[in-house]
Design an enzyme around this catalytic site. Structure first.
Site, short mmCIF file in Angstrom:
data_model
loop_
_atom_site.label_atom_id
_atom_site.label_comp_id
_atom_site.label_asym_id
_atom_site.label_seq_id
_atom_site.Cartn_x
_atom_site.Cartn_y
_atom_site.Cartn_z
N LYS A 44 -74.16 84.51 -9.14
CA LYS A 44 -75.53 84.31 -8.64
C LYS A 44 -76.28 85.63 -8.63
O LYS A 44 -77.42 85.69 -9.07
CB LYS A 44 -75.50 83.74 -7.21
N LYS A 69 -68.44 69.36 -22.28
CA LYS A 69 -67.83 68.92 -21.01
C LYS A 69 -68.88 68.17 -20.19
O LYS A 69 -70.01 68.65 -20.07
CB LYS A 69 -67.35 70.15 -20.25
N LYS A 124 -72.76 67.73 -14.16
CA LYS A 124 -74.11 67.56 -13.61
C LYS A 124 -75.06 68.62 -14.15
O LYS A 124 -76.19 68.34 -14.46
CB LYS A 124 -74.07 67.75 -12.09
P1 ADP Z 1 -69.97 69.17 -12.10
O1 ADP Z 1 -69.50 70.00 -13.26
O2 ADP Z 1 -70.59 67.89 -12.54
O3 ADP Z 1 -70.85 69.96 -11.14
P2 ADP Z 1 -67.98 69.56 -10.11
O4 ADP Z 1 -67.86 71.00 -10.50
O5 ADP Z 1 -68.64 69.20 -8.84
O6 ADP Z 1 -68.69 68.76 -11.31
O7 ADP Z 1 -66.53 68.92 -10.18
C1 ADP Z 1 -65.91 68.20 -9.16
C2 ADP Z 1 -64.52 67.85 -9.64
O8 ADP Z 1 -64.55 67.03 -10.81
C3 ADP Z 1 -63.68 69.08 -10.02
O9 ADP Z 1 -62.35 68.87 -9.57
C4 ADP Z 1 -63.72 69.11 -11.53
O10 ADP Z 1 -62.55 69.69 -12.07
C5 ADP Z 1 -63.82 67.62 -11.89
N1 ADP Z 1 -64.60 67.47 -13.12
C6 ADP Z 1 -65.94 67.67 -13.26
N2 ADP Z 1 -66.35 67.43 -14.52
C7 ADP Z 1 -65.24 67.09 -15.23
C8 ADP Z 1 -65.00 66.72 -16.59
N3 ADP Z 1 -65.97 66.66 -17.49
N4 ADP Z 1 -63.72 66.42 -16.95
C9 ADP Z 1 -62.72 66.46 -16.05
N5 ADP Z 1 -62.88 66.79 -14.76
C10 ADP Z 1 -64.12 67.11 -14.33
#
Ligand code: ADP
Ligand code: TRP
Length: 321
Positions: A110, A189, A192
């Site tokens: 950040k 990947k 969000k």
């Molecule tokens: P985002 O990338 O959407 O912000 P988060 O970082 O909040 O998602 O991830 C929450 C959980 O979901 C974590 O344990 C992360 O490893 C898993 N996760 C998020 N996106 C994926 C993905 N594309 N494939 C597998 N696991 C994922």
């Protein structure tokens, strides 16, 4: 074995979250003792709207309960319902060097992007250490981005124990190498932050519209198609058993159907897969008192466990006098 996990109440869950973290956790209930909490204090580093945070907290609780989190098997609570965590957070601060926090990835990230970091972002790893250490957690299953935080919790616990004796359990992280990265509708990947997600509890029309946007190769309807590298196939297969997967492969190989057909099939498969969860979700939405009761019982269980550790910590540090 006690597994410990924190869930950021960050809004709409997507199928990457589901296959990457929610489903593995839910499937392991019963084999392991699971402690799972909604990290609402942590969420304050990014959500500063009171109504929004309260709402996200309840929404997350309903999402996890609907998706199969079983409060009989898993201790499930909201972080702020067990306030001892804030006490431990402060006590651990005295065992956390500035240098350790200055090396924190999310803080460095950040600040290097010019975003003014505040103290909560800087000290986030200490609160996370308190979460973990308050419950004698042995194993913390995490995604790769959270490894450093568990390592910091270990460092802090070791420093504390060096001073006061063996009071805190030294945790270990576990990264599940079997869990594959779920691709998003653009093939990157799913995340969000990339705006390429398929949500679990979306509306049907919107869901279908999103699925129609999955990026595919440009080939004519008649031609046989590659399935192995196709985003539509790779997303759909997550929801199919072996025989349904090979049937779909045959449809690709045969030709005569376009990606539009496959996408409609994907939309249907995903919609049907989550149907029972949607039903449960709607029930909980209409009966939020039941959700609150579950969270209260969960907090009571969590507090009872936290009490053992915090009493020892208070006594060793001289806070109890
Ligand atoms: P985002 O990338 O959407 O912000 P988060 O970082 O909040 O998602 O991830 C929450 C959980 O979901 C974590 O344990 C992360 O490893 C898993 N996760 C998020 N996106 C994926 C993905 N594309 N494939 C597998 N696991 C994922
Ligand atoms: N920091 C974690 C995340 O962003 C959430 C979290 C908070 C957590 N406290 C925790 C995870 C303790 C595991 C253990 O996803």
């Amino acid at each position: 074995m006690r597994l410990f996990t924190g869930i950021q109440p960050s809004g709409d869950l997507h199928i990457g979250n589901y296959f990457g973290s929610i489903k593995p956790m839910i499937d392991s209930q019963g084999d392991n003792e699971i402690f799972a909490f909604i990290a609402n204090y942590h969420a304050m580093t990014s959500v500063n709207d009171g109504e929004k945070l309260a709402n996200l907290t309840m929404q997350s609780a309903m999402d996890f309960l609907a998706l199969g989190l079983d409060p009989q098997k898993t201790t499930f609570w909201v972080q702020s319902d067990v306030k001892e965590v804030l006490e431990l957070y402060w006590i651990l601060s005295s065992f956390t060097s500035m240098g350790l926090l200055e090396r924190g990835h999310s803080y460095k990230d950040k600040t290097s992007r010019g975003i003014g970091a505040n103290h909560s972002l800087f000290s986030y790893p200490v609160l996370m250490a308190a979460d973990i250490l308050l419950f004698n957690s042995q194993i913390v299953p995490v995604g790769k981005d959270q490894i450093q935080h568990v390592e910091m919790a270990r460092d802090i616990a070791i420093k504390f124990n060096n001073q006061y004796g063996n009071i805190l359990t030294i945790p270990e992280y576990r990264v599940d190498e079997d869990v594959k990265t779920v691709p998003g509708i653009d093939g990157q990947k799913m995340s969000k932050s990339y705006g390429n997600t398929i949500n679990i509890f979306g509306e049907e029309k919107k869901q279908t519209k999103t699925i129609k946007k999955i990026v595919t190769e440009n080939v004519s309807m008649e031609e046989p198609k590659e399935w192995a590298d196709c985003n539509v196939y790779n997303i759909t297969k997550l929801f199919l058993d072996d025989s349904a997967q090979s049937e779909l492969q045959k449809r690709y190989e045969k030709g005569g159907e376009g990606h539009g057909h496959f996408k409609l099939y994907t939309a249907e498969v995903i919609w049907d897969y989550y149907a029972p969860y949607r039903e449960k979700r709607a029930y909980l939405e209409a009966n939020q008192n039941e959700v609150r009761e579950i969270l209260t019982l969960g907090a009571n269980k969590a507090r009872a466990s936290a009490q053992e550790v915090i009493e020892k910590v208070r006594s060793a540090t001289g806070i109890s006098y």
